[in-house]
Design a protein around this motif. Structure first.
Motif, PDB file in Angstrom:
ATOM      1  N   SER A 192      20.401  10.364  31.886  1.00  0.00           N
ATOM      2  CA  SER A 192      21.453  10.770  30.898  1.00  0.00           C
ATOM      3  C   SER A 192      22.632   9.696  30.864  1.00  0.00           C
ATOM      4  N   CYS A 215      24.588   2.993  28.391  1.00  0.00           N
ATOM      5  CA  CYS A 215      24.200   1.803  27.372  1.00  0.00           C
ATOM      6  C   CYS A 215      24.664   1.602  26.232  1.00  0.00           C
ATOM      7  N   LYS A 216      24.827   2.924  25.641  1.00  0.00           N
ATOM      8  CA  LYS A 216      25.376   3.166  24.219  1.00  0.00           C
ATOM      9  C   LYS A 216      27.016   2.523  24.273  1.00  0.00           C
ATOM     10  N   GLU A 217      27.597   3.052  25.233  1.00  0.00           N
ATOM     11  CA  GLU A 217      29.050   2.557  25.367  1.00  0.00           C
ATOM     12  C   GLU A 217      29.304   1.213  25.526  1.00  0.00           C
ATOM     13  N   ASN A 218      28.175   0.348  26.383  1.00  0.00           N
ATOM     14  CA  ASN A 218      28.485  -0.897  26.536  1.00  0.00           C
ATOM     15  C   ASN A 218      27.662  -1.714  25.588  1.00  0.00           C
ATOM     16  N   LYS A 219      26.743  -1.137  24.750  1.00  0.00           N
ATOM     17  CA  LYS A 219      26.017  -1.908  23.625  1.00  0.00           C
ATOM     18  C   LYS A 219      24.918  -2.848  24.471  1.00  0.00           C
ATOM     19  N   LYS A 220      24.431  -2.040  25.414  1.00  0.00           N
ATOM     20  CA  LYS A 220      23.317  -2.709  26.192  1.00  0.00           C
ATOM     21  C   LYS A 220      21.943  -2.091  26.055  1.00  0.00           C
ATOM     22  N   LYS A 221      20.926  -2.636  26.213  1.00  0.00           N
ATOM     23  CA  LYS A 221      19.380  -1.929  25.974  1.00  0.00           C
ATOM     24  C   LYS A 221      18.638  -2.472  27.389  1.00  0.00           C
ATOM     25  N   GLU A 232      15.724  15.904  26.871  1.00  0.00           N
ATOM     26  CA  GLU A 232      15.742  16.628  25.476  1.00  0.00           C
ATOM     27  C   GLU A 232      15.397  18.135  25.511  1.00  0.00           C
ATOM     28  N   GLU A 241      27.113   3.723  35.807  1.00  0.00           N
ATOM     29  CA  GLU A 241      28.120   3.079  35.068  1.00  0.00           C
ATOM     30  C   GLU A 241      28.216   1.698  35.657  1.00  0.00           C
ATOM     31  N   GLU A 278      21.654   6.407  29.370  1.00  0.00           N
ATOM     32  CA  GLU A 278      21.810   6.508  28.008  1.00  0.00           C
ATOM     33  C   GLU A 278      23.121   6.340  27.272  1.00  0.00           C
ATOM     34  N   GLU A 279      23.988   7.156  28.252  1.00  0.00           N
ATOM     35  CA  GLU A 279      25.522   7.298  27.904  1.00  0.00           C
ATOM     36  C   GLU A 279      26.039   5.757  27.977  1.00  0.00           C
TER      37      GLU A 279
END
Length: 450
Positions: free
Chosen positions: A330, A336-342, A135, A371, A333-334
Motif C-alpha cells: 500500500s 510511487c504515485k507521489e514521486n512519479k516512479k515505477k 484490494e 517512503e 503504491e502511494e
C-alpha cells in the motif's frame, strides 16, 4: 514441480541444445520451431519464461514478444540474436524483453540470467498477489485506511463496525505509531455521524491554558490576548465527534472540565458564565498506561472510567507481521504515485530485512521507511541498500550456513526449509520474506517431502 521454459528457434540444433542445457539445470524445456507454434503453447499451458530468436519464418520474434508482453506481462522473455541483429535486440528490450544473448549462447551466462529473470517474475507475481489481496480486503471492510489480514486486525475492524453506530465514548490505546488516529477515523466513517463535524485535538501539543481555551473556547477579555469571543472545539463539534489524542497529557484542571462534559454534556467558556449544551461523541487515545498514571496521581480515576466505556487496543506491528507486506504494498503504491516512479516491489534481501526488523516505531516507522526507500531507489525494485540503515542492518541477523560445494538446488532447499522453520511453519510469511509466491513455497515443500 519444475519451472517451464520455452525455447523458440527455427534452427533445430540450437533449440535442442538449449533445452538439454535447461534440463541439466533442473528446468522443464519446451520447444517451438516458429512463433505461431510458440504462441499456441503459451496460451494453452503454463510457461514461466520464454527464450526466442528474433528472425524466423512467418511471425518474427519481435511480434511474439509484443503479444507476450501485452497478454502475459509477467512472463520474462530473453531474445537470441546474431551479431548482425544486436540493434534489433536492443529495440526488443525496449519493447519488454528482459535481456538478449548473442549466438552462440554462453550457457553459464544463460543460467545466471534465467535465475535472475525467474526471481524477478516471482517478485512481480507476489506483488500482484499482494495488490489483489489488498484490494479485496478494502472491498470486504469498506474502508481503505486500516490494512491487515491478521486475526488481531480483523477482530479490531469487526469491533469498530459493532460500536460505531452507538454514541458510547471510546478509549483507544496502543504504542506510538500503531495507527490510533486511523481507528478513530474508521469509527466515524462507520457511524451515522460521518457527515457531521469531526474535530481532532492533539492534547500534547498545547500547554494547559491554551488547551482549555482550545477545547472550550473563551470570551473576550478572559485573558491577555483574548481580543474576541472564540468557539472551542466542543462547540464546533456539536452534533458530531471530537477526537482527543494523547489524552494522558492533559492537566488536572482540564480533566475536571472534561469530566463534566462527559457527565453533564455541558460546559462554560474560559471567562464565561453562560452554560453551553453540546451533543458530541468523544473518542480519546493514549500511548500511556492510564492505570499507572492514576496510581501516580497524574490522571483522575473517575475520568478514566468515563472515557473507558469502550476500550480498543491497537496491536503493535511486531504482533501482526503477516500484515507487513500488505502495508508495504500500500505504501509503495502511494509513494510511487507521489514521486512519479515505477517500482515493481522489494528484492529478496530487502524483504528479509523488513521481515526481520521489529519495527519499534510501528506503522509510522514502516511508512517512513518505504517512503525513504522509494526516494532512494534507482532501479525497478527496492534493494537492501535502499532501506534505512537501522532496517538494512537487521538483514542477516538469522544466518543460514551453506557449505562450499553445495549445488544450487541444495542451497535453495536449505534456504527455503530454514526460512519456513524461522517463520514457525507459516508459509505465507516465508513467501513474503523470500519474495516468492505462496504457491511456489507449497510446491517446493511438496517436492522436498517426496
Amino acid at each position: 514441480m519444475k519451472r517451464t521454459i520455452l525455447v523458440v528457434d527455427d534452427e533445430k540444433y540450437i533449440r535442442e541444445g538449449l533445452v538439454a542445457a535447461l534440463e541439466i539445470d533442473g528446468y522443464e524445456g519446451l520447444q517451438a520451431e516458429d512463433a505461431e507454434t510458440a504462441w499456441k503453447i503459451i496460451t494453452n499451458q503454463s510457461v514461466d519464461m520464454v527464450i526466442t530468436d528474433l528472425r524466423m519464418p512467418g511471425m518474427g520474434g519481435s511480434e511474439l514478444l509484443k503479444r507476450i508482453y501485452t497478454t502475459y506481462p509477467t512472463i520474462p522473455v530473453v531474445v537470441l540474436t546474431g551479431h548482425g541483429t544486436i540493434e534489433d535486440a536492443v529495440t526488443a528490450m525496449q519493447n519488454g524483453a528482459v535481456d538478449f544473448l548473442t549466438k552462440p549462447v554462453n550457457l553459464d551466462h544463460l543460467s545466471v540470467l534465467i535465475k535472475r529473470s525467474l526471481a524477478g517474475k516471482d517478485m512481480a507475481d507476489r506483488n500482484r498477489e499482494l495488490a489483489a489481496e489488498l484490494e479485496n480486503l478494502k472491498k470486504k471492510t469498506g474502508y481503505s485506511k486500516i490494512i491487515g489480514k491478521s486475526q488481531k486486525v480483523q477482530r479490531l475492524i469487526e469491533t469498530i463496525q459493532q460500536i460505531a453506530p452507538s454514541r458510547a465514548t471510546v478509549l483507544i490505546t496502543g504504542e506510538s505509531g500503531v495507527g490510533k488516529e486511523l481507528v478513530a477515523d474508521a469509527i466515524v466513517n462507520y457511524s451515522d455521524r460521518k457527515d457531521k463535524p469531526f474535530i481532532k485535538v492533539h492534547c500534547a501539543a498545547l500547554n494547559a491554558n491554551l488547551l482549555e481555551s482550545e477545547l472550550f473556547g473563551h470570551v473576550k477579555g478572559a485573558f491577555t490576548g483574548a481580543v474576541a469571543d472564540k468557539k472551542g472545539r466542543f462547540e464546533l463539534a456539536d452534533g458530531g465527534t471530537i477526537f482527543l489524542d494523547e489524552i494522558g497529557e492533559i492537566d488536572q484542571s482540564t480533566q475536571i472540565k472534561l469530566l463534566r462534559v462527559l457527565q453533564e454534556r455541558e460546559f462554560e467558556k474560559v471567562g464565561g458564565e453562560k452554560t453551553i449544551k453540546t451533543d458530541v461523541r468523544v473518542i480519546a487515545a493514549t500511548n500511556r498506561n492510564l492505570k499507572e498514571e492514576i496510581e501516580k496521581g497524574n490522571f483522575r480515576e473517575d475520568l478514566y472510567y468515563r472515557l473507558n466505556v469502550v476500550s480498543l487496543e491497537v496491536p503493535p506491528l511486531r504482533e501482526r507481521k503477516e500484515d507487513l507486506f500488505l502495508l508495504c504494498t500500500s505504501f509503495l503504491e502511494e509513494f510511487c504515485k507521489e514521486n512519479k516512479k515505477k517500482i515493481d516491489g522489494f528484492s529478496n534481501e530487502a524483504r528479509s530485512a523488513i521481515g526481520s526488523y521489529d519495527w519499534p516505531g510501528n506503522i509510522r516507522e514502516l511508512r517512513n521507511c518505504v517512503e525513504s526507500a522509494v526516494v532512494m531507489c534507482r532501479s525497478n525494485q527496492i534493494e537492501l541498500s535502499d532501506l534505512p540503515p537501522v532496517v538494512s542492518r537487521s538483514h542477516g541477523g538469522n544466518t543460514i550456513e551453506i557449505e562450499l560445494g553445495s549445488t544450487m538446488d541444495e542451497a535453495e532447499k536449505k534456504i527455503i526449509l530454514s526460512t519456513v522453520a524461522y517463520c514457525k511453519g507459516n508459509k505465507s510469511k516465508a513467501a513474503d520474506v523470500l519474495g516468492l509466491g505462496r504457491k511456489t513455497i507449497i510446491r517446493k515443500m511438496q517436492e522436498y517431502a517426496e
